[in-house]
Scaffold this active site. Sequence first.
Site, PDB file in Angstrom:
ATOM      1  N   LEU A 152       0.818  -1.216   0.000  1.00  0.00           N
ATOM      2  CA  LEU A 152       0.000   0.000   0.000  1.00  0.00           C
ATOM      3  C   LEU A 152       0.852   1.266   0.000  1.00  0.00           C
ATOM      4  CD1 LEU A 152      -2.921  -0.606   2.540  1.00  0.00           C
ATOM      5  CD2 LEU A 152      -3.082  -0.396   0.066  1.00  0.00           C
TER       6      LEU A 152
ATOM      7  N   LYS B 290      15.269  -5.484   4.594  1.00  0.00           N
ATOM      8  CA  LYS B 290      15.526  -4.558   5.696  1.00  0.00           C
ATOM      9  C   LYS B 290      16.897  -4.734   6.333  1.00  0.00           C
ATOM     10  CE  LYS B 290      10.665  -3.833   6.916  1.00  0.00           C
ATOM     11  NZ  LYS B 290       9.658  -3.831   7.999  1.00  0.00           N
TER      12      LYS B 290
ATOM     13  N   GLY C  47       9.033 -12.953  15.092  1.00  0.00           N
ATOM     14  CA  GLY C  47       9.728 -12.662  13.844  1.00  0.00           C
ATOM     15  C   GLY C  47      10.335 -11.276  13.841  1.00  0.00           C
TER      16      GLY C  47
END
Length: 278
Positions: free
Chosen positions: A21, A71, A133
């Site tokens: 998004l 990341k 996680g």
Amino acid sequence: MASADRRHRAAVLGSPIAHSLSPVLHRAAYAELGLTHWTYDRFEVDEAGLAAFMAGLDATWAGLSLTMPLKRAVIPLLDSVSETAASVEAVNTVVLTEGGRRIGDNTDIPGMIAALRERGVEKTESAAVLGAGATASSALAALSEICTGPVTAYVRSRERGQEMRGWGERLDVDVRISDWAEAEQALRAPLVVATTPAGATDALAGAVPDRPGTLFDVLYEPWPTGLAAAWTARNGTVIGGLDLLVHQAVLQVEQMTGRSPAPLAAMRRAGGAALAAR
């Protein structure tokens, strides 16, 4: 600060990326801010292709948003990394300066704090985290700022438990580990942060207490999750993944464009409309 009257490019990278998004949110911000020369796209990029993609960026590029699995992989490619990003070894924002520097940051952590603050959660005496996680480490970093007592993490394996303990020591958070089989107990905490994949907490919906505290469920699709719906039905406070996504994107827009404040309300409306149309 980037000049607003010449072309600037930004984008989100990841794999998979089609669901993101971020373009909707950032483009809504550009429209509201009158940044007609700014564009924001999405690119399917995996770890193997990241270095080549970044090497091909020219002076028109102002910033990148990064999702999994990039990341951590991006860190060696940067000139500097903020303390926030370094604390969890995860960068979700890269600002490309006019001088050619690549600066990494993590807006997920302050985004979580801002989303909680928006719903009146400034401090909590204890908290529970469902899952272990990458998002769970960001949750622990956020909780290090607002939680004055222990954080209990509910995990599925001993290895995950050890990882969460390690993050707790690094972030100075009193992390206690419980087996996932005991996850119903988590729902009694004043703040519950669910960081698990879609469907993982559905079985807990029937165990929501009569007077629940605050649930922060980081998912935004499908929404509401079974747990979030049950929480709302019992008049508990629910913060969703769209709240997190918008707040972290606000910070990205401000860093990349140099314009502040970014239009939170317009970005949230655009994100909600995009989700409703899916």
